[in-house]
Design a protein around this motif. Structure first.
Motif, PDB file in Angstrom:
ATOM      1  N   THR A   1       0.837  -1.212   0.000  1.00  0.00           N
ATOM      2  CA  THR A   1       0.000   0.000   0.000  1.00  0.00           C
ATOM      3  C   THR A   1       0.872   1.263   0.000  1.00  0.00           C
ATOM      4  OG1 THR A   1      -0.150   0.052   2.411  1.00  0.00           O
ATOM      5  CG2 THR A   1      -1.904  -1.143   1.235  1.00  0.00           C
ATOM      6  N   THR A   2       2.152   1.127   0.361  1.00  0.00           N
ATOM      7  CA  THR A   2       3.040   2.300   0.371  1.00  0.00           C
ATOM      8  C   THR A   2       3.662   2.562  -1.008  1.00  0.00           C
ATOM      9  OG1 THR A   2       5.045   1.020   0.911  1.00  0.00           O
ATOM     10  CG2 THR A   2       3.718   1.779   2.774  1.00  0.00           C
ATOM     11  N   TRP A   3       3.531   1.610  -1.932  1.00  0.00           N
ATOM     12  CA  TRP A   3       4.243   1.740  -3.206  1.00  0.00           C
ATOM     13  C   TRP A   3       3.859   2.991  -4.006  1.00  0.00           C
ATOM     14  CZ3 TRP A   3       3.953  -4.041  -5.272  1.00  0.00           C
ATOM     15  CH2 TRP A   3       4.674  -4.865  -4.406  1.00  0.00           C
ATOM     16  N   PRO A   4       2.553   3.275  -4.177  1.00  0.00           N
ATOM     17  CA  PRO A   4       2.206   4.420  -5.040  1.00  0.00           C
ATOM     18  C   PRO A   4       2.843   5.730  -4.583  1.00  0.00           C
ATOM     19  CG  PRO A   4       0.244   3.144  -4.516  1.00  0.00           C
ATOM     20  CD  PRO A   4       1.352   2.594  -3.673  1.00  0.00           C
ATOM     21  N   SER A   5       2.927   5.954  -3.269  1.00  0.00           N
ATOM     22  CA  SER A   5       3.482   7.228  -2.810  1.00  0.00           C
ATOM     23  C   SER A   5       5.010   7.230  -2.819  1.00  0.00           C
ATOM     24  CB  SER A   5       2.967   7.536  -1.402  1.00  0.00           C
ATOM     25  OG  SER A   5       3.456   6.548  -0.517  1.00  0.00           O
ATOM     26  N   ARG A   6       5.618   6.078  -2.870  1.00  0.00           N
ATOM     27  CA  ARG A   6       7.087   6.031  -2.771  1.00  0.00           C
ATOM     28  C   ARG A   6       7.796   5.870  -4.106  1.00  0.00           C
ATOM     29  NH1 ARG A   6       8.431   2.697   2.722  1.00  0.00           N
ATOM     30  NH2 ARG A   6       6.957   3.820   4.032  1.00  0.00           N
ATOM     31  N   ILE A   7       7.208   5.083  -5.009  1.00  0.00           N
ATOM     32  CA  ILE A   7       7.924   4.808  -6.273  1.00  0.00           C
ATOM     33  C   ILE A   7       7.845   6.037  -7.173  1.00  0.00           C
ATOM     34  CG2 ILE A   7       7.987   3.385  -8.373  1.00  0.00           C
ATOM     35  CD1 ILE A   7       6.478   1.191  -6.859  1.00  0.00           C
TER      36      ILE A   7
ATOM     37  N   GLY B   1       1.607  -1.392 -10.129  1.00  0.00           N
ATOM     38  CA  GLY B   1       0.561  -0.375 -10.154  1.00  0.00           C
ATOM     39  C   GLY B   1       1.033   1.011 -10.557  1.00  0.00           C
ATOM     40  N   VAL B   2       2.105   1.071 -11.358  1.00  0.00           N
ATOM     41  CA  VAL B   2       2.615   2.392 -11.748  1.00  0.00           C
ATOM     42  C   VAL B   2       2.038   2.830 -13.092  1.00  0.00           C
ATOM     43  CG1 VAL B   2       4.793   2.226 -10.476  1.00  0.00           C
ATOM     44  CG2 VAL B   2       4.652   1.310 -12.810  1.00  0.00           C
ATOM     45  N   ASN B   3       2.192   4.109 -13.346  1.00  0.00           N
ATOM     46  CA  ASN B   3       1.817   4.676 -14.630  1.00  0.00           C
ATOM     47  C   ASN B   3       2.890   4.271 -15.649  1.00  0.00           C
ATOM     48  OD1 ASN B   3       2.343   6.796 -16.567  1.00  0.00           O
ATOM     49  ND2 ASN B   3       1.030   8.131 -15.342  1.00  0.00           N
ATOM     50  N   PRO B   4       2.519   3.957 -16.894  1.00  0.00           N
ATOM     51  CA  PRO B   4       3.520   3.498 -17.875  1.00  0.00           C
ATOM     52  C   PRO B   4       4.700   4.451 -18.042  1.00  0.00           C
ATOM     53  CG  PRO B   4       1.293   3.283 -18.779  1.00  0.00           C
ATOM     54  CD  PRO B   4       1.140   3.934 -17.442  1.00  0.00           C
ATOM     55  N   ARG B   5       4.460   5.749 -17.831  1.00  0.00           N
ATOM     56  CA  ARG B   5       5.559   6.740 -17.990  1.00  0.00           C
ATOM     57  C   ARG B   5       6.550   6.647 -16.831  1.00  0.00           C
ATOM     58  NH1 ARG B   5       5.126   7.325 -23.099  1.00  0.00           N
ATOM     59  NH2 ARG B   5       2.975   6.723 -23.332  1.00  0.00           N
ATOM     60  N   GLN B   6       6.203   5.946 -15.777  1.00  0.00           N
ATOM     61  CA  GLN B   6       7.144   5.779 -14.654  1.00  0.00           C
ATOM     62  C   GLN B   6       8.081   4.591 -14.884  1.00  0.00           C
ATOM     63  OE1 GLN B   6       3.770   5.831 -11.720  1.00  0.00           O
ATOM     64  NE2 GLN B   6       5.352   6.739 -10.432  1.00  0.00           N
ATOM     65  N   ILE B   7       7.959   3.947 -16.034  1.00  0.00           N
ATOM     66  CA  ILE B   7       8.827   2.788 -16.299  1.00  0.00           C
ATOM     67  C   ILE B   7       9.847   3.163 -17.368  1.00  0.00           C
ATOM     68  CG2 ILE B   7       8.921   0.344 -16.944  1.00  0.00           C
ATOM     69  CD1 ILE B   7       5.881   0.229 -16.251  1.00  0.00           C
ATOM     70  N   GLU B   8      11.104   2.937 -17.035  1.00  0.00           N
ATOM     71  CA  GLU B   8      12.183   3.265 -17.961  1.00  0.00           C
ATOM     72  C   GLU B   8      12.983   1.989 -18.221  1.00  0.00           C
ATOM     73  OE1 GLU B   8      14.307   6.873 -16.731  1.00  0.00           O
ATOM     74  OE2 GLU B   8      16.149   5.846 -17.321  1.00  0.00           O
ATOM     75  N   VAL B   9      13.543   1.885 -19.420  1.00  0.00           N
ATOM     76  CA  VAL B   9      14.378   0.721 -19.739  1.00  0.00           C
ATOM     77  C   VAL B   9      15.779   1.204 -20.073  1.00  0.00           C
ATOM     78  CG1 VAL B   9      14.706  -1.184 -21.379  1.00  0.00           C
ATOM     79  CG2 VAL B   9      12.402  -0.610 -20.611  1.00  0.00           C
ATOM     80  N   VAL B  10      16.794   0.613 -19.454  1.00  0.00           N
ATOM     81  CA  VAL B  10      18.175   0.936 -19.831  1.00  0.00           C
ATOM     82  C   VAL B  10      18.908  -0.349 -20.224  1.00  0.00           C
ATOM     83  CG1 VAL B  10      18.417   2.989 -18.357  1.00  0.00           C
ATOM     84  CG2 VAL B  10      19.092   0.763 -17.466  1.00  0.00           C
ATOM     85  N   ILE B  11      19.805  -0.221 -21.180  1.00  0.00           N
ATOM     86  CA  ILE B  11      20.606  -1.383 -21.586  1.00  0.00           C
ATOM     87  C   ILE B  11      21.786  -1.520 -20.631  1.00  0.00           C
ATOM     88  CG2 ILE B  11      22.070  -2.340 -23.402  1.00  0.00           C
ATOM     89  CD1 ILE B  11      20.238  -1.354 -25.447  1.00  0.00           C
ATOM     90  N   HIS B  12      21.906  -2.752 -20.110  1.00  0.00           N
ATOM     91  CA  HIS B  12      22.978  -3.051 -19.161  1.00  0.00           C
ATOM     92  C   HIS B  12      23.526  -4.420 -19.580  1.00  0.00           C
ATOM     93  CE1 HIS B  12      25.116  -3.896 -15.535  1.00  0.00           C
ATOM     94  NE2 HIS B  12      24.230  -4.727 -15.048  1.00  0.00           N
TER      95      HIS B  12
ATOM     96  N   ALA C   1      10.947   8.731  -4.277  1.00  0.00           N
ATOM     97  CA  ALA C   1      10.579  10.145  -4.354  1.00  0.00           C
ATOM     98  C   ALA C   1      11.764  11.067  -4.044  1.00  0.00           C
ATOM     99  CB  ALA C   1       9.427  10.418  -3.399  1.00  0.00           C
ATOM    100  N   ASP C   2      12.686  10.610  -3.199  1.00  0.00           N
ATOM    101  CA  ASP C   2      13.843  11.456  -2.839  1.00  0.00           C
ATOM    102  C   ASP C   2      15.025  11.277  -3.805  1.00  0.00           C
ATOM    103  OD1 ASP C   2      14.494   8.878  -2.248  1.00  0.00           O
ATOM    104  OD2 ASP C   2      14.970   9.207  -0.137  1.00  0.00           O
ATOM    105  N   HIS C   3      14.776  10.580  -4.920  1.00  0.00           N
ATOM    106  CA  HIS C   3      15.791  10.295  -5.947  1.00  0.00           C
ATOM    107  C   HIS C   3      16.854   9.301  -5.494  1.00  0.00           C
ATOM    108  CE1 HIS C   3      14.840  14.032  -8.599  1.00  0.00           C
ATOM    109  NE2 HIS C   3      13.877  13.154  -8.527  1.00  0.00           N
ATOM    110  N   SER C   4      16.634   8.678  -4.362  1.00  0.00           N
ATOM    111  CA  SER C   4      17.498   7.574  -3.978  1.00  0.00           C
ATOM    112  C   SER C   4      17.106   6.363  -4.847  1.00  0.00           C
ATOM    113  CB  SER C   4      17.274   7.268  -2.498  1.00  0.00           C
ATOM    114  OG  SER C   4      18.039   6.155  -2.130  1.00  0.00           O
ATOM    115  N   VAL C   5      18.114   5.600  -5.269  1.00  0.00           N
ATOM    116  CA  VAL C   5      17.846   4.432  -6.120  1.00  0.00           C
ATOM    117  C   VAL C   5      18.281   3.165  -5.392  1.00  0.00           C
ATOM    118  CG1 VAL C   5      18.439   3.280  -8.299  1.00  0.00           C
ATOM    119  CG2 VAL C   5      18.138   5.759  -8.249  1.00  0.00           C
ATOM    120  N   VAL C   6      17.389   2.178  -5.344  1.00  0.00           N
ATOM    121  CA  VAL C   6      17.751   0.881  -4.770  1.00  0.00           C
ATOM    122  C   VAL C   6      17.805  -0.138  -5.913  1.00  0.00           C
ATOM    123  CG1 VAL C   6      17.104  -0.964  -3.181  1.00  0.00           C
ATOM    124  CG2 VAL C   6      16.701   1.413  -2.543  1.00  0.00           C
ATOM    125  N   ALA C   7      18.956  -0.807  -6.040  1.00  0.00           N
ATOM    126  CA  ALA C   7      19.140  -1.797  -7.101  1.00  0.00           C
ATOM    127  C   ALA C   7      19.305  -3.180  -6.479  1.00  0.00           C
ATOM    128  CB  ALA C   7      20.389  -1.460  -7.912  1.00  0.00           C
TER     129      ALA C   7
END
Ligand code: NAD
Ligand code: MG
Length: 396
Positions: free
Chosen positions: A166-172, A234-245, A257-263
């Motif tokens: 339930t916390t995902w929409p506000s955090r991702i 449950g994200v909006n399609p524009r919130q999904i990005e693809v990068v080649i790795h 939301a704070d621009h921290s990235v968890v991989a």
């Protein structure tokens, strides 16, 4: 108490890896049912090893043959056949968990049955969620099932997120899916015309079934994964990005939301995500090798644009096109792609024509909004017929 697991598609790449992981933890798991399409000997050997209550084969004559071979070996497994048997072993009251590892739309019915029966549903069969979309999620919700992603990228995202969904929409803020780029990342787009099925099925980092290998080479696999991520998280399609790795070490990432990235990182071995699906919320050994950071190659990230997108990977953007349509387009895309890949593997169309078939089918089929499973199946059949027609015209 041991958990009773049904492995749908047990003879495939994910199915075999699942049994390998379960074999490391005999005190935790037992096999309730195993299922296969055609590979009778492989399924027989698995039945001898695991002694499941049920085994299912698609065709009745194969099932009869398997039953007599098992009887001769004194294996007490009951052998069933046909699509209803898949639903039965996915939803049986004695089953705790279902590994959904059938490839393609053929797995949809059993996934829905497991969802409605409230099982722990470990989803490798991404096509089922791509087709089913909101209807699939409603079945999970209504049945009280636990949906756990097995696709490595989605397992990575799931591992990066807090447990409370339930916390995902506000955090991702953004989901960043990584893609190896497949075997043709650096090939001149004009030479994609002459690619053979065997070349397309040779993935640089992963060993997989033939359909998903071709999808990885066209990048349709990533398109399906974008759609899968949209529904799972449950994200909006524009919130999904693809990068080649290209190194396939970072399996995917979440930007908050704070621009921290968890991989999430690991060796490219599906036993990792499979073990997590089986043990969640706990963790257990998977058999996958540990990463050795000091001997890793440099980890690189590249945008698709640098690789001549859209000419090289035109299939990828179809994901956003279909999601934006907010109708049955994802089901149409999946059906068309299954036909196109089959035609390519069968030698009747060229590799670069897979996208042509998909784009044409999306244009021709009116993807009205499906309200139930029957609507989905009708749309799937209509898209397959249209895709076959166009593929035949291309191959003529
Ligand atoms: P595979 O081709 O190796 O195995 C497919 C399995 O499904 C086999 O057991 C086969 O007998 C069964 N099957 C095929 N057609 C069927 C039908 N019509 N009816 C009933 N059973 C049928 O495929 P795979 O690589 O194991 O992939 C399985 C699923 O997992 C796919 O949806 C794929 O996208 C997904 N996935 C695979 C990997 C991977 O590393 N292999 C990674 C992520 C996701
Ligand atoms: Mg994947």
């Amino acid at each position: 108490m041991k958990q009773a697991i049904t492995v749908l598609g047990s003879t495939g790449s994910i199915g075999v890896n699942t049994l390998d992981v379960m074999a490391l933890h005999p005190e935790r798991f037992e096999v309730f049912a195993l299922t296969a399409d055609r590979r009778l000997e492989a399924l027989r050997d698995q039945c001898v090893r695991w002694r499941p209550r049920f085994a299912v084969m698609t065709q009745a004559d194969h099932a009869q043959d398997l039953a007599s071979q098992l009887r001769a070996l004194s294996v007490p497994t009951e052998v069933l056949s046909g699509p209803q048997a898949l639903l039965d072993v996915a939803s049986h009251p004695d089953v705790d968990g279902v590994m959904a590892a059938i490839v393609g739309a053929a797995g949809l019915g059993a996934c829905l049955a497991a969802a409605k029966a409230g099982k722990r549903l470990m989803l490798a069969n991404k096509e089922a969620l791509v087709i089913g979309g909101a209807i699939f999620l409603a079945a999970v919700r209504e049945g009280g099932a636990t949906l756990l992603p097995i696709d490595s990228e989605h397992s990575a995202v799931f591992q990066a997120l807090p447990q409370d969904a339930t916390t995902w929409p506000s955090r991702i803020q953004k989901i960043i899916l990584t893609a190896s780029g497949g075997p043709f990342r650096q090939m001149d787009p004009s030479s994609l015309r002459t690619v053979t099925p065997d070349q397309a099925c040779t993935h640089p980092n992963w060993v997989m079934g033939r359909k998903i290998s071709v999808d990885s080479a066209t990048m349709m696999n990533k398109a399906l994964e974008v759609i899968e991520a949209r529904y799972l998280f449950g994200v909006n399609p524009r919130q999904i990005e693809v990068v080649i790795h290209p190194q396939s070490v970072v399996h995917s990432m979440v930007q908050f939301a704070d621009h921290s990235v968890v991989a999430q990182l690991g060796t490219p071995d599906m036993r990792g995500p499979i073990a997590y699906g089986l043990s969640w919320p706990d963790r257990m050994t998977s058999g996958a090798a540990a990463l050795n950071f000091t001997s890793l190659p440099a980890l690189t990230f590249e945008s698709f644009e640098d690789h001549g997108h859209p000419e090289r990977f035109p299939c990828l953007r179809l994901a956003w096109q279909c999601l934006d349509a907010e109708d049955g387009s994802c089901a149409v895309l999946n059906a068309s792609n299954e036909v196109a890949v089959e035609c390519f593997l069968g030698g009747s169309i060229r590799f670069d024509q897979i996208h042509a078939v998909n784009a044409e089918t999306l244009q021709k089929v009116h993807a009205s909004n499906p309200g139930c499973l029957d609507d989905l199946l009708a749309l799937d059949a209509q898209a397959r017929a249209q895709a076959r027609l166009y593929a035949r015209a291309l191959g003529a």
